[in-house]
Design an enzyme around this catalytic site. Sequence first.
Site, PDB file in Angstrom:
ATOM      1  N   ARG A 101       0.819  -1.203   0.000  1.00 45.16           N
ATOM      2  CA  ARG A 101       0.000   0.000   0.000  1.00 45.16           C
ATOM      3  C   ARG A 101       0.858   1.261   0.000  1.00 45.16           C
ATOM      4  NH1 ARG A 101      -4.848  -0.612   4.329  1.00 45.16           N
ATOM      5  NH2 ARG A 101      -4.178   1.494   4.846  1.00 45.16           N
ATOM      6  N   ARG A 120      -0.267   8.490  10.410  1.00 45.78           N
ATOM      7  CA  ARG A 120      -1.558   7.802  10.606  1.00 45.78           C
ATOM      8  C   ARG A 120      -1.773   7.475  12.081  1.00 45.78           C
ATOM      9  NH1 ARG A 120      -0.628   3.065   6.649  1.00 45.78           N
ATOM     10  NH2 ARG A 120      -2.584   2.219   7.480  1.00 45.78           N
TER      11      ARG A 120
HETATM   12  P1  AP5 Z   1      -4.227  -5.439   8.952  1.00 47.07           P
HETATM   13  O1  AP5 Z   1      -5.181  -6.494   9.307  1.00 47.07           O
HETATM   14  O2  AP5 Z   1      -4.088  -5.033   7.540  1.00 47.07           O
HETATM   15  O3  AP5 Z   1      -4.454  -4.144   9.885  1.00 47.07           O
HETATM   16  P2  AP5 Z   1      -5.541  -2.991   9.808  1.00 47.07           P
HETATM   17  O4  AP5 Z   1      -5.891  -2.676  11.234  1.00 47.07           O
HETATM   18  O5  AP5 Z   1      -6.642  -3.348   8.886  1.00 47.07           O
HETATM   19  O6  AP5 Z   1      -4.644  -1.808   9.242  1.00 47.07           O
HETATM   20  P3  AP5 Z   1      -5.001  -0.688   8.162  1.00 47.07           P
HETATM   21  O7  AP5 Z   1      -3.679  -0.074   7.768  1.00 47.07           O
HETATM   22  O8  AP5 Z   1      -5.857  -1.236   7.096  1.00 47.07           O
HETATM   23  O9  AP5 Z   1      -5.792   0.325   9.022  1.00 47.07           O
HETATM   24  P4  AP5 Z   1      -6.083   1.771   8.681  1.00 47.07           P
HETATM   25  O10 AP5 Z   1      -7.137   2.024   9.675  1.00 47.07           O
HETATM   26  O11 AP5 Z   1      -4.926   2.688   8.743  1.00 47.07           O
HETATM   27  O12 AP5 Z   1      -6.426   1.774   7.119  1.00 47.07           O
HETATM   28  P5  AP5 Z   1      -7.771   1.914   6.313  1.00 47.07           P
HETATM   29  O13 AP5 Z   1      -7.660   1.091   5.104  1.00 47.07           O
HETATM   30  O14 AP5 Z   1      -8.933   1.760   7.213  1.00 47.07           O
HETATM   31  O15 AP5 Z   1      -2.786  -5.913   9.522  1.00 47.07           O
HETATM   32  C1  AP5 Z   1      -1.616  -5.138   9.327  1.00 47.07           C
HETATM   33  C2  AP5 Z   1      -0.407  -6.057   9.087  1.00 47.07           C
HETATM   34  O16 AP5 Z   1      -0.107  -6.766  10.279  1.00 47.07           O
HETATM   35  C3  AP5 Z   1      -0.658  -7.133   8.012  1.00 47.07           C
HETATM   36  O17 AP5 Z   1       0.533  -7.321   7.291  1.00 47.07           O
HETATM   37  C4  AP5 Z   1      -1.029  -8.379   8.832  1.00 47.07           C
HETATM   38  O18 AP5 Z   1      -0.707  -9.577   8.134  1.00 47.07           O
HETATM   39  C5  AP5 Z   1      -0.192  -8.196  10.066  1.00 47.07           C
HETATM   40  N1  AP5 Z   1      -0.803  -8.735  11.275  1.00 47.07           N
HETATM   41  C6  AP5 Z   1      -2.138  -8.742  11.608  1.00 47.07           C
HETATM   42  N2  AP5 Z   1      -2.319  -9.312  12.825  1.00 47.07           N
HETATM   43  C7  AP5 Z   1      -1.072  -9.657  13.273  1.00 47.07           C
HETATM   44  C8  AP5 Z   1      -0.574 -10.267  14.479  1.00 47.07           C
HETATM   45  N3  AP5 Z   1      -1.402 -10.639  15.477  1.00 47.07           N
HETATM   46  N4  AP5 Z   1       0.764 -10.452  14.592  1.00 47.07           N
HETATM   47  C9  AP5 Z   1       1.610 -10.085  13.602  1.00 47.07           C
HETATM   48  N5  AP5 Z   1       1.211  -9.501  12.439  1.00 47.07           N
HETATM   49  C10 AP5 Z   1      -0.119  -9.288  12.276  1.00 47.07           C
HETATM   50  O19 AP5 Z   1      -7.720   3.458   5.896  1.00 47.07           O
HETATM   51  C11 AP5 Z   1      -6.763   3.945   4.959  1.00 47.07           C
HETATM   52  C12 AP5 Z   1      -6.969   5.429   4.741  1.00 47.07           C
HETATM   53  O20 AP5 Z   1      -8.282   5.671   4.176  1.00 47.07           O
HETATM   54  C13 AP5 Z   1      -6.952   6.304   6.009  1.00 47.07           C
HETATM   55  O21 AP5 Z   1      -5.623   6.655   6.369  1.00 47.07           O
HETATM   56  C14 AP5 Z   1      -7.784   7.505   5.548  1.00 47.07           C
HETATM   57  O22 AP5 Z   1      -7.044   8.365   4.721  1.00 47.07           O
HETATM   58  C15 AP5 Z   1      -8.871   6.855   4.699  1.00 47.07           C
HETATM   59  N6  AP5 Z   1     -10.060   6.472   5.474  1.00 47.07           N
HETATM   60  C16 AP5 Z   1     -10.542   5.199   5.659  1.00 47.07           C
HETATM   61  N7  AP5 Z   1     -11.645   5.223   6.433  1.00 47.07           N
HETATM   62  C17 AP5 Z   1     -11.861   6.520   6.744  1.00 47.07           C
HETATM   63  C18 AP5 Z   1     -12.843   7.185   7.541  1.00 47.07           C
HETATM   64  N8  AP5 Z   1     -13.823   6.496   8.185  1.00 47.07           N
HETATM   65  N9  AP5 Z   1     -12.778   8.538   7.653  1.00 47.07           N
HETATM   66  C19 AP5 Z   1     -11.822   9.242   7.024  1.00 47.07           C
HETATM   67  N10 AP5 Z   1     -10.860   8.673   6.253  1.00 47.07           N
HETATM   68  C20 AP5 Z   1     -10.877   7.327   6.122  1.00 47.07           C
HETATM   69 MG    MG Z   2      -7.440  -2.523   7.104  1.00 47.72          MG
END
Ligand code: AP5
Ligand code: MG
Length: 227
Positions: free
Chosen positions: A156, A167
């Site tokens: 990403r 973030r």
């Molecule tokens: P993963 O499961 O991908 O974690 P995640 O919590 O989903 O992380 P995201 O980066 O997707 O969260 P985010 O909230 O920043 O992004 P989003 O897409 O919502 O796991 C992460 C990694 O760790 C993976 O490699 C996994 O394999 C590994 N892992 C998992 N569990 C593990 C464990 N127990 N041990 C070891 N490794 C592990 O948002 C992106 C962007 O979109 C935001 O920054 C913003 O600009 C925008 N956006 C989205 N929603 C909104 C909203 N509601 N309002 C405003 N802007 C928004």
């Molecule tokens: Mg996610």
Amino acid sequence: MKILLLGPPGSGKGTQAKFICEKFGIPQISTGDMLRAAVKAQTSLGLAAQKIMEAGDLVSDDIILGLVKERLNNPDCQHGYLLDGFPRTIAQAEGMRAMGIEIEFIVELQVDDEEIVRRLSGRRIHEASGRTYHIDFNPPKVKGHDDHTGEPLLQRADDREETVRNRLQVYHRQTAPLIEFYSALVAGNNQALSPRHIRIQGSGEIREIQQSILRNIEAQRAGSRSF
Ligand code: AP5
Ligand code: MG
């Protein structure tokens, strides 16, 4: 079953959402995945969101509320949904309540900032499905390829370290206060309508975290308030 999965970037929301949604037969509503699809298709929403997302900042509350409202009108949300990454601000939480969008359980994943930086640098995603891997902690069966489709995995654009640190700051400043917001609802008069808060330690084995989430949800459903 109406679940909100809350936690910092990289806390495992996407990873755990897949298990929970399969278990309860509900759709995963990830605003991040929806925005990334719009960016890929270069729609007007995608063009507006792209730079904001690459910087790790938040897209405007109005855009997000409109997007979620439209998605929740789909028939697959009739029996519940899992919200992944929404709401992310108090204004979004208030907006969704005003629209009548309910939450029964808040599952909060807690992970330290430094572990998050390590996790996100090794994350790889399958763009079409949102499936998530980690090069060391959760590797695909074939390096660089999705387990189900065999298609190539991508990194990403917002997973560079300086963007991840921004973030995290945005999370602590704008999203973490939601815990207090929902606790205040529970402390108010309408406990029956307030979501139940389940706090989960998000570090450790992915499978154990999955089991702990399921155990806690089942216990809460059975009426126990001991978690
Ligand atoms: P993963 O499961 O991908 O974690 P995640 O919590 O989903 O992380 P995201 O980066 O997707 O969260 P985010 O909230 O920043 O992004 P989003 O897409 O919502 O796991 C992460 C990694 O760790 C993976 O490699 C996994 O394999 C590994 N892992 C998992 N569990 C593990 C464990 N127990 N041990 C070891 N490794 C592990 O948002 C992106 C962007 O979109 C935001 O920054 C913003 O600009 C925008 N956006 C989205 N929603 C909104 C909203 N509601 N309002 C405003 N802007 C928004
Ligand atoms: Mg996610």
